[in-house]
Motif scaffolding. Structure first.
Motif, PDB file in Angstrom:
ATOM      1  N   PRO A  19      -5.505   0.312  -6.363  1.00  0.00           N
ATOM      2  CA  PRO A  19      -4.441  -0.499  -5.743  1.00  0.00           C
ATOM      3  C   PRO A  19      -3.093   0.223  -5.773  1.00  0.00           C
ATOM      4  O   PRO A  19      -2.793   0.976  -6.703  1.00  0.00           O
ATOM      5  N   VAL A  20      -2.289  -0.018  -4.746  1.00  0.00           N
ATOM      6  CA  VAL A  20      -0.958   0.587  -4.642  1.00  0.00           C
ATOM      7  C   VAL A  20       0.084  -0.523  -4.603  1.00  0.00           C
ATOM      8  O   VAL A  20       0.027  -1.415  -3.753  1.00  0.00           O
ATOM      9  N   THR A  37       0.107  -3.288   5.455  1.00  0.00           N
ATOM     10  CA  THR A  37      -1.173  -3.891   5.831  1.00  0.00           C
ATOM     11  C   THR A  37      -1.538  -4.978   4.817  1.00  0.00           C
ATOM     12  O   THR A  37      -0.884  -5.124   3.790  1.00  0.00           O
ATOM     13  N   GLU A  38      -2.596  -5.716   5.106  1.00  0.00           N
ATOM     14  CA  GLU A  38      -3.065  -6.752   4.186  1.00  0.00           C
ATOM     15  C   GLU A  38      -4.114  -6.224   3.218  1.00  0.00           C
ATOM     16  O   GLU A  38      -4.713  -6.996   2.473  1.00  0.00           O
ATOM     17  N   GLU A  39      -4.337  -4.923   3.195  1.00  0.00           N
ATOM     18  CA  GLU A  39      -5.285  -4.318   2.272  1.00  0.00           C
ATOM     19  C   GLU A  39      -4.597  -3.986   0.955  1.00  0.00           C
ATOM     20  O   GLU A  39      -3.375  -3.802   0.903  1.00  0.00           O
ATOM     21  N   ALA A  40      -5.365  -3.877  -0.120  1.00  0.00           N
ATOM     22  CA  ALA A  40      -4.803  -3.565  -1.440  1.00  0.00           C
ATOM     23  C   ALA A  40      -4.654  -2.063  -1.651  1.00  0.00           C
ATOM     24  O   ALA A  40      -3.889  -1.623  -2.509  1.00  0.00           O
ATOM     25  N   THR A  41      -5.377  -1.276  -0.884  1.00  0.00           N
ATOM     26  CA  THR A  41      -5.337   0.177  -1.044  1.00  0.00           C
ATOM     27  C   THR A  41      -4.471   0.809   0.039  1.00  0.00           C
ATOM     28  O   THR A  41      -3.916   0.115   0.893  1.00  0.00           O
ATOM     29  N   ALA A  42      -4.356   2.126  -0.011  1.00  0.00           N
ATOM     30  CA  ALA A  42      -3.464   2.834   0.910  1.00  0.00           C
ATOM     31  C   ALA A  42      -4.199   3.994   1.570  1.00  0.00           C
ATOM     32  O   ALA A  42      -5.203   4.498   1.058  1.00  0.00           O
ATOM     33  N   GLY A  61      -0.313   2.551 -10.110  1.00  0.00           N
ATOM     34  CA  GLY A  61      -0.001   1.789  -8.909  1.00  0.00           C
ATOM     35  C   GLY A  61       1.041   2.405  -8.001  1.00  0.00           C
ATOM     36  O   GLY A  61       1.314   1.875  -6.930  1.00  0.00           O
ATOM     37  N   THR A  62       1.645   3.528  -8.405  1.00  0.00           N
ATOM     38  CA  THR A  62       2.671   4.184  -7.597  1.00  0.00           C
ATOM     39  C   THR A  62       2.107   5.400  -6.894  1.00  0.00           C
ATOM     40  O   THR A  62       1.536   6.293  -7.535  1.00  0.00           O
ATOM     41  N   LEU A  63       2.272   5.432  -5.577  1.00  0.00           N
ATOM     42  CA  LEU A  63       1.832   6.562  -4.759  1.00  0.00           C
ATOM     43  C   LEU A  63       3.067   7.357  -4.353  1.00  0.00           C
ATOM     44  O   LEU A  63       4.014   6.804  -3.798  1.00  0.00           O
ATOM     45  N   THR A  64       3.063   8.659  -4.630  1.00  0.00           N
ATOM     46  CA  THR A  64       4.205   9.518  -4.341  1.00  0.00           C
ATOM     47  C   THR A  64       3.774  10.655  -3.434  1.00  0.00           C
ATOM     48  O   THR A  64       2.753  11.305  -3.676  1.00  0.00           O
ATOM     49  N   ALA A  93      -0.303   3.937   5.448  1.00  0.00           N
ATOM     50  CA  ALA A  93      -0.574   2.506   5.494  1.00  0.00           C
ATOM     51  C   ALA A  93      -0.685   2.028   4.053  1.00  0.00           C
ATOM     52  O   ALA A  93      -1.509   2.531   3.286  1.00  0.00           O
ATOM     53  N   VAL A  94       0.168   1.080   3.666  1.00  0.00           N
ATOM     54  CA  VAL A  94       0.216   0.600   2.288  1.00  0.00           C
ATOM     55  C   VAL A  94       0.203  -0.920   2.288  1.00  0.00           C
ATOM     56  O   VAL A  94       0.495  -1.559   3.317  1.00  0.00           O
ATOM     57  N   PRO A  95      -0.137  -1.549   1.161  1.00  0.00           N
ATOM     58  CA  PRO A  95      -0.073  -3.012   1.110  1.00  0.00           C
ATOM     59  C   PRO A  95       1.318  -3.517   1.466  1.00  0.00           C
ATOM     60  O   PRO A  95       2.323  -2.952   1.034  1.00  0.00           O
ATOM     61  N   SER A  96       1.402  -4.595   2.234  1.00  0.00           N
ATOM     62  CA  SER A  96       2.698  -5.071   2.724  1.00  0.00           C
ATOM     63  C   SER A  96       3.613  -5.542   1.607  1.00  0.00           C
ATOM     64  O   SER A  96       4.833  -5.543   1.759  1.00  0.00           O
ATOM     65  N   GLY A  97       3.049  -5.905   0.467  1.00  0.00           N
ATOM     66  CA  GLY A  97       3.871  -6.358  -0.649  1.00  0.00           C
ATOM     67  C   GLY A  97       4.407  -5.245  -1.519  1.00  0.00           C
ATOM     68  O   GLY A  97       5.133  -5.500  -2.487  1.00  0.00           O
ATOM     69  N   ALA A  98       4.092  -4.001  -1.198  1.00  0.00           N
ATOM     70  CA  ALA A  98       4.519  -2.866  -2.020  1.00  0.00           C
ATOM     71  C   ALA A  98       6.021  -2.629  -1.891  1.00  0.00           C
ATOM     72  O   ALA A  98       6.638  -2.935  -0.870  1.00  0.00           O
ATOM     73  N   ALA A  99       6.601  -2.062  -2.947  1.00  0.00           N
ATOM     74  CA  ALA A  99       7.980  -1.576  -2.887  1.00  0.00           C
ATOM     75  C   ALA A  99       7.952  -0.180  -2.280  1.00  0.00           C
ATOM     76  O   ALA A  99       7.109   0.641  -2.628  1.00  0.00           O
ATOM     77  N   VAL A 100       8.890   0.094  -1.363  1.00  0.00           N
ATOM     78  CA  VAL A 100       8.847   1.348  -0.605  1.00  0.00           C
ATOM     79  C   VAL A 100      10.158   2.105  -0.763  1.00  0.00           C
ATOM     80  O   VAL A 100      11.241   1.538  -0.581  1.00  0.00           O
TER      81      VAL A 100
END
Length: 285
Positions: A19-20, A37-42, A61-64, A93-100
């Motif tokens: 998860p991201v 997106t509505e997915e949990a992964t990226a 949970g942080t993708l860099t 493409a990342v979960p829509s709830g992620a901090a960007v």
């Protein structure tokens, strides 16, 4: 969770099973496209790359996605460095709830469909934000920012970059610039609007819904003013002019200040009116 690392030196696609919850991407030249997106992964696609490889890491949970020599801290001073040419085109493409977090030097960026907090830093290169629901913080040197259908609070700081807000329904917009222009088209919102704009030589144009609900104070030291609202007063002496007054119940706030730029307050027509009714009815002074 252990850290996973990839080095991307050529066009490549990566899918991340874990998860991201946060994304940080920083590139030099090229383009960045981030979509929620509505997915949990990226998913990551690097469709073009020139120069040193991009380093991709995933941890807790942080993708860099960045270069080894491009930290987030001190990002806006990076342009002064002498480095070999580099260029990358990156789509995520990342979960829509992620901090960007997005940082660009000479690159264009598009961020859409994000509900979490969005933070942008740009040296040069234009950025477009579409359909963001979270808090937005943007800081640029000369890059322009266009925000469309952004409903979260927006903060913008720039030296010479322009700010354009289209279909703005956020409750708060605060912007500061030295020479950048500011154009806001504000939709009706159930919450009080809080708009505060400051620029030295840039022009300011704001189109408010009709009927509007705000206390208004707009000032320019030497620029022209245009006012489309009968309930507002245009006054001042010598070169300085100001527009003041209350629209509706006055629960919202609108404050705009420029030293040498012009200020225009325009009126949005009611939905059933013809679009041409939005033209200002006041005189330019």
């Amino acid at each position: 969770m252990p850290e996973s690392t990839w080095s991307v030196a050529e066009p490549q696609r990566l899918t991340f099973d874990a998860p991201v919850t946060a994304l940080s991407v920083r590139i030099v030249n090229g383009a960045v496209n981030v979509v929620g997106t509505e997915e949990a992964t990226a998913r990551l696609e690097v469709s073009g790359i020139e120069g040193p490889p991009l380093i991709v890491t995933q941890r807790d949970g942080t993708l860099t996605v960045t270069y080894e020599d491009l930290p987030w801290k001190g990002f806006l001073s990076w342009l002064d460095r002498k480095t070999p040419r580099r260029h990358a085109v990156v789509s995520l493409a990342v979960p829509s709830g992620a901090a960007v977090e997005v940082g660009v030097v000479g690159a264009g960026a598009v961020v859409s469909g994000i509900r979490g907090r969005t933070e942008l830093r740009g040296v040069t290169g234009d950025t477009t934000l579409v359909g963001l629901a979270g808090v937005v913080r943007a800081e640029t040197v000369s890059g322009n920012l266009e925000a469309q259908a952004v409903t979260g609070d927006l903060r913008f700081q720039s030296v010479s970059g322009d700010l354009t807000v289209v279909e703005g329904a956020g409750t708060s917009v605060r912007a500061e610039s030295v020479s950048g222009h500011m154009v806001l088209d504000v939709d009706a919102s159930p919450k009080p609007t809080d708009i505060r704009l400051t620029t030295v030589s840039g022009e300011i144009a704001i189109r408010l819904p009709h009927p509007a609900d705000a206390k208004v104070e707009a000032n320019t030291a030497s620029g022209a003013v245009s006012n489309a609202f009968e309930d507002l007063r245009v006054g001042g002496q010598w070169g300085a002019k100001k527009i003041t007054g209350t629209l509706g119940a006055g629960t919202g706030k609108l404050k705009a200040t420029t030293v040498s730029g012009s200020i225009a307050l325009l009126r949005r027509p009611p939905a059933e009116d013809d679009q041409y009714d939005a033209e200002p009815t006041g005189k330019v002074l």
